[in-house]
Design an enzyme around this catalytic site. Structure first.
Site, short mmCIF file in Angstrom:
data_model
loop_
_atom_site.label_atom_id
_atom_site.label_comp_id
_atom_site.label_asym_id
_atom_site.label_seq_id
_atom_site.Cartn_x
_atom_site.Cartn_y
_atom_site.Cartn_z
N THR A 182 76.85 -44.74 -12.55
CA THR A 182 77.61 -43.12 -13.52
C THR A 182 78.81 -43.24 -12.89
O THR A 182 78.96 -42.53 -11.14
CB THR A 182 77.28 -42.42 -13.70
OG1 THR A 182 76.41 -41.69 -13.43
CG2 THR A 182 76.36 -42.43 -15.15
N GLU A 325 75.58 -44.16 -19.87
CA GLU A 325 74.92 -43.67 -20.46
C GLU A 325 74.16 -44.02 -21.85
O GLU A 325 72.93 -43.57 -22.28
CB GLU A 325 74.05 -41.87 -20.57
CG GLU A 325 74.35 -41.84 -18.79
CD GLU A 325 75.52 -41.80 -17.99
OE1 GLU A 325 76.24 -41.62 -18.44
OE2 GLU A 325 75.24 -40.12 -17.70
N LYS A 433 86.12 -20.30 -16.51
CA LYS A 433 85.76 -19.00 -16.99
C LYS A 433 86.40 -17.74 -16.98
O LYS A 433 86.53 -17.89 -15.65
CB LYS A 433 83.76 -19.66 -16.85
CG LYS A 433 83.14 -17.90 -17.82
CD LYS A 433 82.29 -18.11 -17.54
CE LYS A 433 81.28 -18.23 -19.07
NZ LYS A 433 79.93 -17.98 -18.56
N TRP A 438 85.63 -18.53 -22.02
CA TRP A 438 85.67 -19.88 -21.62
C TRP A 438 87.11 -20.56 -22.15
O TRP A 438 87.16 -20.19 -23.38
CB TRP A 438 84.70 -21.39 -22.28
CG TRP A 438 83.13 -20.72 -22.33
CD1 TRP A 438 82.63 -20.80 -22.68
CD2 TRP A 438 82.99 -21.44 -20.64
NE1 TRP A 438 81.20 -20.32 -22.30
CE2 TRP A 438 81.42 -20.57 -20.85
CE3 TRP A 438 83.13 -21.48 -19.59
CZ2 TRP A 438 80.62 -20.70 -20.42
CZ3 TRP A 438 82.25 -21.94 -18.44
CH2 TRP A 438 80.73 -21.07 -18.33
P1 AMP Z 1 81.79 -42.12 -18.39
O1 AMP Z 1 80.39 -42.21 -17.56
O2 AMP Z 1 82.57 -42.41 -17.16
O3 AMP Z 1 82.47 -43.48 -19.00
O4 AMP Z 1 82.21 -40.81 -18.44
C1 AMP Z 1 81.93 -40.60 -19.04
C2 AMP Z 1 82.44 -38.66 -20.48
O5 AMP Z 1 83.72 -39.24 -20.59
C3 AMP Z 1 82.11 -38.34 -20.88
O6 AMP Z 1 80.83 -37.19 -20.63
C4 AMP Z 1 83.05 -37.52 -21.93
O7 AMP Z 1 82.93 -36.37 -20.76
C5 AMP Z 1 84.16 -38.36 -21.46
N1 AMP Z 1 84.85 -39.26 -22.09
C6 AMP Z 1 84.60 -40.74 -22.90
N2 AMP Z 1 85.14 -40.69 -24.38
C7 AMP Z 1 85.90 -39.16 -24.73
C8 AMP Z 1 86.74 -38.92 -25.56
N3 AMP Z 1 87.28 -39.86 -26.15
N4 AMP Z 1 87.14 -37.74 -25.09
C9 AMP Z 1 86.92 -36.85 -24.33
N5 AMP Z 1 85.93 -37.43 -23.90
C10 AMP Z 1 85.32 -38.97 -23.55
#
Ligand code: AMP
Length: 535
Positions: A182, A325, A433, A438
């Site tokens: 990640t 994940e 915050k 929030w």
């Molecule tokens: P990653 O593991 O690098 O793909 O990041 C995942 C994170 O990207 C998620 O937990 C969200 O915070 C953000 N994310 C992914 N898709 C979206 C979406 N369509 N809108 C808003 N946030 C997103």
């Protein structure tokens, strides 16, 4: 009583077998960084992958061994995805944009045995290798000056010694096939270990008309890097239907537009930054929008203004939410049953949220830690997910990362709208915050990028002696624009609550991005750590 049907393991190599058998001449095109373009097809990818299986065996690489790649998007990388998994190994896609320290940590944690890399990363590989003793062999994807991997030649020479007359290494569907760490989380990076089965199930859900709507006549251009979150599952899904694939080593919008027009691209996938850059390019050059059919946007919230522009150009927009994940797609903005009765504005709104779970995933929203449960309509809270392709335990961890009912806490803050749509409002740690209340940085950013002179915007919380935190908005203006703080504040005034208005706006030439093209809040927070808000 057990069913009486055949055992047929769901392995990703089965997807490639199908592609080569039924759609063997469907092309796989690569646009290289030097401007050249080469072509192969699904039969060629399968032949190269089988040769790689033979070549790996010759190196005494065994099923379960990790085979890492440090590379951009191209057909050799695609062949290596199938070659590594076809040999029963675990394909580990490394993100070349990470800090060296992180890469060393990840390679050692994964215990990678083989490293395939692009020549462009040769200097980086030379620095990494002395610190990564598990890597016994390196192979450069390119031939030429920097192809100084373990064999003196490049990938083509390495597999060129084999005849491809081999079989995939047999194995069960629950075996690991891929490892992806990640990005951007707190603490050490965490490895997500996909199984063949989880990837195939994700694939079967993705190709459906309501999701990606993929078919043999589709032509897919993933602008998302192959090292980011399973490349959103696009290589597997394209193989499953025999779609044509187009890969580009560069994200230059001019190059991407040429590819879209010249190769007949129907499906493009990218993070919001890709769409911003595309529109900026079209405006600057006066060129028309290439005739694509579908835009898949994910990785970060896509502003309604971008959705609207794409839809006005006749493009079907599918926004997906997910994370490394979740393989990564868990929810999608598919069209609801009453889509045709909706106004254009209502349709844009549907596509600007994060959609609903696809079969195979479930989501729920629970109270944020330390907060009372909020059970009003569209209650906001911590987003949890579970399903057939959601992580259970990080690679090498001793305990599961889910609760007793398999719910995985995503770290996102979200609400579920009355129609069941998911609306991501923030990352838990990106919330601001102020005075105990929030403020959603995502909503502030979306409001800001709706201004025609704003290219990109990010809101972060800055320490405030009275309110604890107050928002600072960081903005990249469109080229030539002289948009000022006052004007932008006036624009935001009607769009967000008064107390959400940023205490300051900083205009930058460029905003830092993560390896996967998202705005790096972490870098911004570092940069503005000692920032003082005007009193
Ligand atoms: P990653 O593991 O690098 O793909 O990041 C995942 C994170 O990207 C998620 O937990 C969200 O915070 C953000 N994310 C992914 N898709 C979206 C979406 N369509 N809108 C808003 N946030 C997103």
């Amino acid at each position: 009583m057990l069913g009486a049907m055949q055992e047929w393991d769901l392995r990703v190599t089965g997807l490639l077998d199908h592609a080569a058998r039924e759609h063997g001449s469907r092309e796989v095109v690569t646009q290289w960084a030097d401007g050249s373009r080469t072509r192969t097809d699904w039969s060629g990818i399968r032949r190269d992958a089988l040769k790689m299986v033979q070549a790996l065996r010759r190196l005494d690489i065994y099923p379960g061994d990790r085979v890492a790649t440090l590379a951009m998007n191209h057909a050799r990388h695609l062949a290596a995805w199938f070659g590594a998994t076809g040999a029963g190994c675990v394909l580990h896609t490394l993100n070349p944009r990470l800090f060296e320290e992180q890469l060393v940590w990840i390679i050692n944690h994964a215990d990678d045995r083989v490293l395939l890399y692009d020549a462009a990363f040769h200097p980086l590989v030379e620095r990494l290798l002395p610190r990564c003793p598990s890597v016994a062999r390196t192979i450069c994807f390119d031939s030429g000056a920097f192809a100084s991997g373990s064999f003196g030649g490049g990938f083509d020479d390495w597999i060129g010694r084999e005849d491809g007359e081999a079989l995939w290494t047999p194995g069960a569907e629950r075996e690991a096939c891929m490892l992806c760490y990640t990005s951007g989380t707190t603490g050490d990076p965490k490895g997500v270990l996909y199984s063949h089965r989880s990837n195939v199930l994700h694939t079967l859900a993705m190709v459906a008309p309501s999701c990606l709507d993929l078919a043999p006549r589709s032509c897919v251009l993933p602008v998302v890097p192959m090292f980011h979150a399973n490349n959103w599952g696009l290589p597997w899904a394209s193989a499953a239907v025999g779609a044509k694939m187009v890969w580009s080593q560069t994200n230059d919008p001019q190059v991407l537009c040429d590819l879209m027009r010249e190769e007949g691209v129907s499906h493009v996938a990218g993070v919001p930054t890709v769409w911003f850059a595309l529109f900026e390019h079209l405006e600057r050059t006066g060129a028309a929008m290439p005739p694509i059919r579908q835009a898949l946007s994910g990785g970060a919230a896509v502003p309604a203004s971008v959705v609207e522009r794409l839809m006005r150009a006749g493009v079907r927009v599918v926004q997906a939410w997910g994370m490394t994940e979740t393989s990564p797609i868990a929810t999608m903005t598919y069209e609801p049953a009453d889509w045709d009765e909706m106004s254009f504005e209502e349709q844009v709104a549907v596509k600007s949220f994060q959609g609903r779970p696809v079969y195979g995933s479930e989501v729920r929203v629970v109270a944020l830690e330390g907060e009372a449960a909020d059970d009003g309509p569209a209650a906001s809270g911590a987003l949890q997910v579970r399903g057939a392709w959601t992580v259970r335990r990080y690679f090498g961890a001793e305990e599961d990362c889910t609760d007793g009912e398999q719910w995985f806490d995503t770290g996102d803050v979200a609400s579920l709208l009355p129609d069941g749509s998911l609306r991501i409002t923030d990352r838990t740690k990106d919330l601001i915050k102020s005075g105990g209340e929030w403020i959603s940085s995502v909503e502030l950013e979306n409001a800001a990028v709706a201004h025609p002179d704003v290219m990109e915007a990010a809101a972060i919380g800055i320490f405030h002696p009275k309110w604890d935190e107050r928002p600072l908005l960081v903005v990249v203006r469109r080229e030539g624009s002289e948009l000022g703080e006052r004007e932008l504040l006036a624009f935001l005034a009607g769009k967000v609550a008064r107390w959400w208005l940023p205490d300051a706006i900083e205009f930058l030439a460029d905003i830092p991005h993560t390896g996967s093209g998202k705005i790096s809040k972490k870098d911004l927070r570092d940069r503005f750590r000692d920032y003082r808000l005007p009193v």
